[in-house]
Design a protein around this motif. Structure first.
Motif, PDB file in Angstrom:
ATOM      1  N   PRO A  17       0.818  -1.214   0.000  1.00  0.00           N
ATOM      2  CA  PRO A  17       0.000   0.000   0.000  1.00  0.00           C
ATOM      3  C   PRO A  17       0.854   1.266   0.000  1.00  0.00           C
ATOM      4  O   PRO A  17       0.352   2.340   0.281  1.00  0.00           O
ATOM      5  N   TRP A  18       2.159   1.099  -0.316  1.00  0.00           N
ATOM      6  CA  TRP A  18       3.107   2.188  -0.049  1.00  0.00           C
ATOM      7  C   TRP A  18       2.932   3.421  -0.924  1.00  0.00           C
ATOM      8  O   TRP A  18       3.214   4.536  -0.490  1.00  0.00           O
ATOM      9  N   ASP A  59       8.261  10.451   6.299  1.00  0.00           N
ATOM     10  CA  ASP A  59       8.872   9.327   6.999  1.00  0.00           C
ATOM     11  C   ASP A  59       8.866   8.018   6.214  1.00  0.00           C
ATOM     12  O   ASP A  59       9.729   7.168   6.413  1.00  0.00           O
ATOM     13  N   LYS A  62      11.948   6.663   4.763  1.00  0.00           N
ATOM     14  CA  LYS A  62      12.967   6.034   5.618  1.00  0.00           C
ATOM     15  C   LYS A  62      12.576   4.616   6.014  1.00  0.00           C
ATOM     16  O   LYS A  62      13.344   3.909   6.659  1.00  0.00           O
ATOM     17  N   SER A  63      11.360   4.218   5.708  1.00  0.00           N
ATOM     18  CA  SER A  63      10.865   2.912   6.139  1.00  0.00           C
ATOM     19  C   SER A  63      11.690   1.778   5.510  1.00  0.00           C
ATOM     20  O   SER A  63      12.041   1.828   4.336  1.00  0.00           O
ATOM     21  N   ASP A  64      11.993   0.741   6.346  1.00  0.00           N
ATOM     22  CA  ASP A  64      12.776  -0.373   5.811  1.00  0.00           C
ATOM     23  C   ASP A  64      11.880  -1.464   5.209  1.00  0.00           C
ATOM     24  O   ASP A  64      12.345  -2.509   4.787  1.00  0.00           O
ATOM     25  N   LEU A  65      10.577  -1.211   5.188  1.00  0.00           N
ATOM     26  CA  LEU A  65       9.661  -2.197   4.612  1.00  0.00           C
ATOM     27  C   LEU A  65       9.417  -1.945   3.123  1.00  0.00           C
ATOM     28  O   LEU A  65       8.757  -2.735   2.449  1.00  0.00           O
TER      29      LEU A  65
END
Lengths: 279, 145
Positions: A17-18, A59, A62-65
């Motif tokens: 859903p990014w 943010d 920066k997410s590692d997902l």
């Protein structure tokens, strides 16, 4: 002021859903609009709204997902409407007024308006412009001091001058409308039109016999008090750019400022209404 | 006879604020559409959602006419509104930034049902809850299904 846009092309993996989340955060950060792509989204922001640290607030980057990469480029404002302008049909209103491009043949009408619209609104194709032209045609303009608020191509100001109005102020908030209005006024040999770039704040201490404004409901409601303040008693106000269901709220706001409904025209659910200022 | 489609453009534009700048200008201009006509219509139709980012699918036909469908704001935007946050978490699985209830999830799911291609309200709710968790927004309590 010229509008320069920055275009950011984001590649988002995985997309769901990014991409949605990225758009939501970019929207909060100040990005104006988005185009959905196969691999993510392209986002747009005005250069003058951009700051180097703006993306730090986003943010999800920066997410590692999720893996998001982007490229950016500057986009100059050009006339994106050129393709349509190449072959649009001229407009004839009530058999006596035409709005056409320079490449169209000169018609046999009382009022022949020549417009190169570029990216400004007002070619007579839209219902609201058509109806405002009708109002202009059937009312008296000789010697009247007129304001055309949100003038777009200045088509209405030009017709007002052809009907004998002077002087005429034409105002638009968009830079390209401002420039386009100057061009079109000259193209139609108008001598009494002054064009200004800005909003209702330019109207302080001004006074007019007649005001025409084809904008939209929200702006009309917001600026009604200003219009009323610079309209002479007995003056006329012509409003368009809203739907039949909005007429009630427009009329209510008008009444607050002693502006009384005279009549209105409807075309395809759009309205062009005439009001009268009671003293 | 149905008109022949030339292209479908998917944009997200702020309600009441469409203008001929990118992406609207280049996307529609290249297809020969009268951009100003689209802007006037879009802005009037979305005047009650002034300033909100709204997805719009514009169908452009071969004869240069167009029509468009405005959708409700994306699930992620609605989650941020419901949770009263301006951004999600950069480490959603470790650091939570807000909490919302299943009732709020349900309201968003009902609103987005059509756009999410979900057959049941439960599957739409699962998708919205997934979006919320990916943003570091915790969903309070047990799932009601």
């Amino acid at each position: 002021m010229e509008d320069i846009y920055l275009e950011f092309e984001f590649n988002v993996s995985p997309s769901e859903p990014w991409t949605d989340i990225l758009i939501a955060e970019l929207g909060e950060a100040g990005f104006e609009s988005f185009a959905e792509t196969e691999t993510g989204v392209t986002a747009y922001i005005q250069k003058r709204a951009w700051k180097e640290d703006l993306l730090e607030a986003v943010d999800v980057l920066k997410s590692d997902l999720v893996t998001i990469s982007y490229t950016q480029q500057e986009i100059k404002q050009v006339n994106w409407n050129e393709e349509w302008e190449k072959n649009f049909e001229p407009i004839l209103v009530d058999g006596i007024c035409s709005v056409r491009a320079p490449f169209h043949e000169k018609p046999d009408v009382t009022f022949d308006i020549v417009i190169e619209p570029k990216m400004s609104f007002g070619t007579g194709h839209h219902e609201t412009t058509h109806m405002m032209i009708q109002h202009l045609l059937k009312n008296e303009w000789a010697g009247k001091k007129v304001l055309d608020m949100g003038c777009g191509t200045a088509v209405l100001a030009i017709l007002a001058e052809m009907k004998g109005a002077q002087p005429i102020d034409a105002i638009d908030i968009d830079n390209w409308c401002y420039l386009n209005s100057i061009e079109n006024a000259a193209r139609n040999n108008c001598k009494h039109i002054s064009v200004y770039e800005g909003d209702a704040s330019l109207l302080e201490r001004k006074s007019y016999d007649t005001i025409i404004a084809n904008i939209n409901r929200n702006i009309l409601l917001n600026d009604m008090a200003t219009y009323a303040a610079c309209l002479e008693a007995g003056g006329e106000l012509y409003l368009s750019g809203f739907y039949t269901e909005d007429l009630e709220s427009i009329e209510k706001e008008c009444n607050k400022h002693k502006l009384l409904h005279v009549e209105h025209i409807i075309r395809n659910n759009w309205v062009a209404a005439k009001f009268f200022k009671n003293d | 006879m149905a008109k022949e489609i030339s292209k479908v453009v998917k944009l997200q534009v702020r309600g009441g604020a469409a203008n001929p700048s990118p992406p609207v200008g280049p996307a529609l201009g290249a297809a020969g559409v009268n951009i100003m006509e689209f802007c006037k219509q879009f802005n009037a139709r979305t005047q009650d959602k002034q300033g909100k980012v709204l997805p719009v699918a514009i169908t452009v036909y071969k004869d240069k006419s167009f029509d468009f469908v405005v959708k409700t704001p994306p699930a992620a935007v609605q989650v941020m509104e419901a949770a009263k946050i301006k951004k999600g978490s950069g480490e959603p699985h470790i650091r939570k930034v807000a909490t919302i209830s299943w009732d709020q999830i349900k309201t968003i799911a009902e609103d987005k049902m059509q756009d999410l291609n979900a057959f049941t309200i439960e599957s739409a709710m699962k998708m919205v809850a997934g979006t919320a968790r990916s943003m570091g927004v915790k969903v309070k309590g047990n799932a009601p299904f």
